[in-house]
Scaffold this active site. Sequence first.
Site, PDB file in Angstrom:
ATOM      1  N   LYS A 169       2.574  17.265   1.848  1.00  0.00           N
ATOM      2  CA  LYS A 169       3.807  16.472   1.814  1.00  0.00           C
ATOM      3  C   LYS A 169       3.724  15.287   2.780  1.00  0.00           C
ATOM      4  O   LYS A 169       4.234  14.196   2.493  1.00  0.00           O
ATOM      5  CB  LYS A 169       5.006  17.348   2.158  1.00  0.00           C
ATOM      6  CG  LYS A 169       6.362  16.617   2.172  1.00  0.00           C
ATOM      7  CD  LYS A 169       6.650  15.905   0.853  1.00  0.00           C
ATOM      8  CE  LYS A 169       8.107  15.496   0.686  1.00  0.00           C
ATOM      9  NZ  LYS A 169       8.655  14.688   1.752  1.00  0.00           N
ATOM     10  N   GLU A 176       3.836   7.199  -0.462  1.00  0.00           N
ATOM     11  CA  GLU A 176       5.129   6.607  -0.809  1.00  0.00           C
ATOM     12  C   GLU A 176       5.356   5.312  -0.030  1.00  0.00           C
ATOM     13  O   GLU A 176       5.821   4.316  -0.592  1.00  0.00           O
ATOM     14  CB  GLU A 176       6.221   7.631  -0.488  1.00  0.00           C
ATOM     15  CG  GLU A 176       7.636   7.203  -0.747  1.00  0.00           C
ATOM     16  CD  GLU A 176       8.606   8.265  -0.266  1.00  0.00           C
ATOM     17  OE1 GLU A 176       9.257   8.048   0.784  1.00  0.00           O
ATOM     18  OE2 GLU A 176       8.704   9.323  -0.924  1.00  0.00           O
TER      19      GLU A 176
END
Length: 299
Positions: A169, A176
Amino acid sequence: MQLGLIGLGRMGQIVVDRTLAAGHEVVAFDLDDDAVATAADAGADPANSLTDFVDQLGSDKRIWLMVPAGEAVDVTLEELESHLDADDVVVDGGNSYFEDSVRRAESCPAAYLDCGTSGGPAGAELGFSLMVGGPQWAYDELEPIFDAVATGPDGHERMGPSGSGHYVKMVHNGVEYALMQAYGEGFELLHEGRFDLDLENVASVWNNGAVIRSWLLELCEEAFREEGTDLGTVADRVEGGSTGTWTVQEGLEQEVPLPLIYTALSERFGSRADDGRFSRRLANRLRYGFGRHEVPRRE
């Protein structure tokens, strides 16, 4: 199954709602009484204290923590410790640092699953993407809950041992950052370039068959539709957590070059010192799109 949920913020409430919708039972606790009442209205069994919370859970406790990363996780685990044993499972669904997750897995009396959670408020309808680290048996035990909270069976997977879920993550968030930077720079050139363009239309066309179509690009389209091509009063200030910094630090430690992610992180830091770039204003607005984070505005 019965799931105990601690932490009923925006993401925690989604976990409650999706778990209940799948036919499972939820015991819900938060320090905010209003949040507990909201969960109870949705069908959860409310707990008025941590003691009441654990008393309502069965002998094999399945607990999901959705509290802010850092000290709040450690404090919650410390308060739970005397109520847990090796047959219990604790899921940390926040953005914890992966080395903290390894440490907690080693010290927690229960099996500890670190669960990277992606999808933002849109997960209420679509479900989340879940990246899970920890013991295989504990992951298998929680699969019915993961199926409910994620987009379905394909929306979650065990990444590996303890820490691997939050590690994946962390890197996800670094990617991102870079994607948002790339879209921001492209639209900045279109905005400042040779033609008077409607950027909502550009984003819409790109999202229909183009190689660079994506959810983030859909959020660009939303931003231009709601704020205007010049992004209105959206400020050049991009907030964010620590995951981008952790990703760059890990790249340095592993001697893996991450120039795009590093540049995106640097742009975020730079945005907090001046007010000049269209690309960072778009990144600011995109954070609202996928996470409903507050949008800093210009005076």
